[in-house]
Scaffold this active site. Structure first.
Site, PDB file in Angstrom:
ATOM      1  N   CYS A   1      36.970 -11.648  44.817  1.00 52.72           N
ATOM      2  CA  CYS A   1      36.119 -12.457  45.712  1.00 52.72           C
ATOM      3  C   CYS A   1      36.778 -12.705  47.070  1.00 52.72           C
ATOM      4  O   CYS A   1      36.103 -13.086  48.028  1.00 52.72           O
ATOM      5  CB  CYS A   1      35.800 -13.795  45.074  1.00 52.72           C
ATOM      6  SG  CYS A   1      34.986 -13.643  43.482  1.00 52.72           S
TER       7      CYS A   1
ATOM      8  N   ASN B   1      27.150 -16.689  42.909  1.00 55.15           N
ATOM      9  CA  ASN B   1      28.446 -16.178  43.371  1.00 55.15           C
ATOM     10  C   ASN B   1      28.321 -14.668  43.609  1.00 55.15           C
ATOM     11  O   ASN B   1      28.125 -13.918  42.662  1.00 55.15           O
ATOM     12  CB  ASN B   1      29.494 -16.489  42.293  1.00 55.15           C
ATOM     13  CG  ASN B   1      30.884 -15.998  42.655  1.00 55.15           C
ATOM     14  OD1 ASN B   1      31.059 -15.197  43.578  1.00 55.15           O
ATOM     15  ND2 ASN B   1      31.869 -16.467  41.913  1.00 55.15           N
TER      16      ASN B   1
ATOM     17  N   HIS C   1      33.909 -19.966  49.873  1.00 54.70           N
ATOM     18  CA  HIS C   1      33.356 -19.061  48.859  1.00 54.70           C
ATOM     19  C   HIS C   1      32.342 -19.846  48.031  1.00 54.70           C
ATOM     20  O   HIS C   1      32.592 -20.979  47.620  1.00 54.70           O
ATOM     21  CB  HIS C   1      34.508 -18.561  47.987  1.00 54.70           C
ATOM     22  CG  HIS C   1      34.075 -17.721  46.839  1.00 54.70           C
ATOM     23  ND1 HIS C   1      33.110 -16.752  46.952  1.00 54.70           N
ATOM     24  CD2 HIS C   1      34.489 -17.700  45.536  1.00 54.70           C
ATOM     25  CE1 HIS C   1      32.947 -16.161  45.780  1.00 54.70           C
ATOM     26  NE2 HIS C   1      33.770 -16.721  44.905  1.00 54.70           N
TER      27      HIS C   1
HETATM   28  O1  UT7 Z   1      34.530 -16.055  42.161  1.00 60.50           O
HETATM   29  C1  UT7 Z   1      35.129 -16.167  40.919  1.00 60.50           C
HETATM   30  C2  UT7 Z   1      35.468 -17.537  40.741  1.00 60.50           C
HETATM   31  N1  UT7 Z   1      34.833 -18.096  39.575  1.00 60.50           N
HETATM   32  C3  UT7 Z   1      34.556 -19.388  39.578  1.00 60.50           C
HETATM   33  O2  UT7 Z   1      34.745 -20.065  40.542  1.00 60.50           O
HETATM   34  C4  UT7 Z   1      34.081 -20.024  38.301  1.00 60.50           C
HETATM   35  C5  UT7 Z   1      34.710 -21.376  38.156  1.00 60.50           C
HETATM   36  N2  UT7 Z   1      34.255 -22.073  36.973  1.00 60.50           N
HETATM   37  C6  UT7 Z   1      33.059 -22.695  36.911  1.00 60.50           C
HETATM   38  O3  UT7 Z   1      32.295 -22.688  37.859  1.00 60.50           O
HETATM   39  C7  UT7 Z   1      32.749 -23.485  35.677  1.00 60.50           C
HETATM   40  O4  UT7 Z   1      33.892 -23.592  34.873  1.00 60.50           O
HETATM   41  C8  UT7 Z   1      31.585 -22.898  34.844  1.00 60.50           C
HETATM   42  C9  UT7 Z   1      30.273 -23.054  35.577  1.00 60.50           C
HETATM   43  C10 UT7 Z   1      31.859 -21.425  34.542  1.00 60.50           C
HETATM   44  C11 UT7 Z   1      31.465 -23.653  33.519  1.00 60.50           C
HETATM   45  O5  UT7 Z   1      31.257 -25.023  33.770  1.00 60.50           O
HETATM   46  P1  UT7 Z   1      32.126 -26.126  33.010  1.00 60.50           P
HETATM   47  O6  UT7 Z   1      31.613 -27.432  33.411  1.00 60.50           O
HETATM   48  O7  UT7 Z   1      33.580 -25.823  33.268  1.00 60.50           O
HETATM   49  O8  UT7 Z   1      31.719 -25.851  31.514  1.00 60.50           O
HETATM   50  P2  UT7 Z   1      32.681 -25.475  30.302  1.00 60.50           P
HETATM   51  O9  UT7 Z   1      33.165 -24.081  30.413  1.00 60.50           O
HETATM   52  O10 UT7 Z   1      33.699 -26.576  30.150  1.00 60.50           O
HETATM   53  O11 UT7 Z   1      31.650 -25.556  29.094  1.00 60.50           O
HETATM   54  C12 UT7 Z   1      31.020 -26.797  28.714  1.00 60.50           C
HETATM   55  C13 UT7 Z   1      30.001 -26.471  27.647  1.00 60.50           C
HETATM   56  C14 UT7 Z   1      30.545 -25.576  26.543  1.00 60.50           C
HETATM   57  O12 UT7 Z   1      29.979 -26.005  25.334  1.00 60.50           O
HETATM   58  P3  UT7 Z   1      30.842 -26.903  24.325  1.00 60.50           P
HETATM   59  O13 UT7 Z   1      32.042 -26.085  23.972  1.00 60.50           O
HETATM   60  O14 UT7 Z   1      31.195 -28.151  25.078  1.00 60.50           O
HETATM   61  O15 UT7 Z   1      29.891 -27.119  23.181  1.00 60.50           O
HETATM   62  C15 UT7 Z   1      30.002 -24.223  26.884  1.00 60.50           C
HETATM   63  O16 UT7 Z   1      29.835 -23.403  25.757  1.00 60.50           O
HETATM   64  O17 UT7 Z   1      28.894 -25.755  28.233  1.00 60.50           O
HETATM   65  C16 UT7 Z   1      28.650 -24.565  27.473  1.00 60.50           C
HETATM   66  N3  UT7 Z   1      28.111 -23.568  28.359  1.00 60.50           N
HETATM   67  C17 UT7 Z   1      26.797 -23.448  28.610  1.00 60.50           C
HETATM   68  N4  UT7 Z   1      25.737 -24.143  28.167  1.00 60.50           N
HETATM   69  C18 UT7 Z   1      24.525 -23.790  28.629  1.00 60.50           C
HETATM   70  C19 UT7 Z   1      28.778 -22.620  29.068  1.00 60.50           C
HETATM   71  N5  UT7 Z   1      27.911 -21.884  29.784  1.00 60.50           N
HETATM   72  C20 UT7 Z   1      26.671 -22.379  29.515  1.00 60.50           C
HETATM   73  C21 UT7 Z   1      25.375 -22.055  29.947  1.00 60.50           C
HETATM   74  N6  UT7 Z   1      24.343 -22.783  29.495  1.00 60.50           N
HETATM   75  N7  UT7 Z   1      25.153 -21.044  30.823  1.00 60.50           N
END
Ligand code: UT7
Length: 328
Positions: free
Chosen positions: A113, A283, A253
């Site tokens: 990125c 993104n 970004h």
């Molecule tokens: O350019 C590359 C750079 N990449 C990034 O900048 C990505 C950076 N990371 C993020 O933006 C965030 O970490 C995410 C958007 C990917 C995830 O958000 P989060 O608030 O960190 O969620 P998490 O990974 O802590 O997951 C929380 C919950 C999990 O369920 P449990 O384990 O708490 O039951 C996930 O399984 O949300 C669940 N989850 C979803 N639920 C519904 C993860 N993805 C989804 C989804 N829909 N799409």
């Protein structure tokens, strides 16, 4: 050394809009989860026959028209991309041919990125040292082609687009005022496309295991981004001999609205000073910053003499920032 600046900018986004509701059909997710956790409402998806060079070509043509340069003026083409048309030849060489830039050298730059901001740093080096007069820097991505549409942790996040800029000489003290590039290779496994290279060549097994798709540890990348962005912005400002209050507009970004909100808060800067379009495109990796810059300029958010800080981060891990006095 002479200065260098952005003499023209262009962009391209595919026609097809994929809204969050459509993703509810593919994975266990909801529009509400995606909007609250990421700020993304929709993204653009390239047509099956469109590769990254097709998107980049349109962005490049617009940037060249904006700068008033012809294909013969271009000395060098740099394409930042994590989704090249193929492993080789370089997507930059494909563009060189399709633009008819007969005098230009051409290479791809791989910093995920951060590639486009890395690319303009390289272009600045060439132009300010006199090695080149006109450099075309393109960020072109079709992330949809390496997305696992069964992985809800990644498929809701990414989109396709391209942005481009023409870098030309200017007076010192104008245009680019500072650059800061960084990398932490130990964090490489956090965002990875494991197969298809020399470590894990393409095979039936790699296909079966889904190793040709992007894989990401979102939570760890999130923590890295929130820590890194304020540091990288401050570094660009310090190296330019400015204060943070001198910056008129930040162009970060576009990965997640919560990351941008956290950066604004940590820097003690109003959120209105951060350009945001993640809601419309998600993104788009290396295309994210140039498309945001393009839109900010078109929306009248950046005027001649204004200072902007561009900020990218991503796989590698990599990050890159720069301070720019807008000269157009
Ligand atoms: O350019 C590359 C750079 N990449 C990034 O900048 C990505 C950076 N990371 C993020 O933006 C965030 O970490 C995410 C958007 C990917 C995830 O958000 P989060 O608030 O960190 O969620 P998490 O990974 O802590 O997951 C929380 C919950 C999990 O369920 P449990 O384990 O708490 O039951 C996930 O399984 O949300 C669940 N989850 C979803 N639920 C519904 C993860 N993805 C989804 C989804 N829909 N799409």
């Amino acid at each position: 050394m002479r200065g260098s600046t952005i003499a023209g900018i262009g962009h391209y986004v595919p026609e097809r809009v994929m809204k969050n509701a459509e993703l509810e059909q593919y994975v266990d997710t909801t529009d509400e989860w995606i909007v609250t956790r990421t700020g993304i409402r929709e993204r653009r998806i390239a047509a099956p026959e469109q590769a990254s060079s097709d998107l980049g070509l349109e962005a490049a043509k617009e940037a060249m028209a904006h700068a008033g340069v012809t294909p013969d003026d271009i000395d060098l083409i740099i394409v930042g991309t994590a989704t090249p048309d193929m492993l080789f030849p370089a997507t930059a060489c494909i563009l060189q041919d399709r633009l008819g830039a007969r005098k230009a050298g051409a290479f791809d730059l791989s910093a995920a990125c951060s590639s486009w901001v890395y690319g303009i740093a390289v272009a600045h080096g060439y132009v300010s040292s006199g090695l080149a007069n006109t450099v075309l820097v393109v960020g072109a991505e079709t992330l949809s082609k390496i997305t696992n549409w069964k992985d809800r942790g990644t498929c809701v996040l990414f989109g396709d687009s391209a942005g481009a800029a023409v870098i030309r000489p200017c007076d010192p003290g104008q245009g680019f005022l500072s650059f800061y590039l960084g990398a932490d290779g130990a964090g490489g496994p956090l965002i990875i496309l494991p197969a298809g290279g020399s470590r894990l060549p393409a095979s039936y097994e790699t296909i079966e295991r889904g190793q040709h798709y992007l894989q990401m540890n979102g939570r760890e990348v999130y923590k890295f981004a929130v820590r890194m962005i304020p540091r990288a912005i401050q570094e660009a400002v310090d190296r330019a001999g400015l204060g943070i209050a001198d910056v008129d507009l930040f162009i970060p970004h576009q990965a997640n609205i919560r990351i941008i909100d956290a950066a604004a808060e940590r820097l003690g800067q109003p959120r209105e000073k951060f350009y945001v379009n993640v809601d419309r495109y998600g993104n788009t990796s290396s295309a994210s910053v140039p498309v945001a810059l393009y839109e900010a300029v078109k929306a009248g958010r950046l005027h001649r003499g204004d200072v902007t800080v561009l900020l990218a981060f991503g796989g590698g891990l990599t990050w890159a920032s720069c301070a720019l006095r807008w000269t157009k």
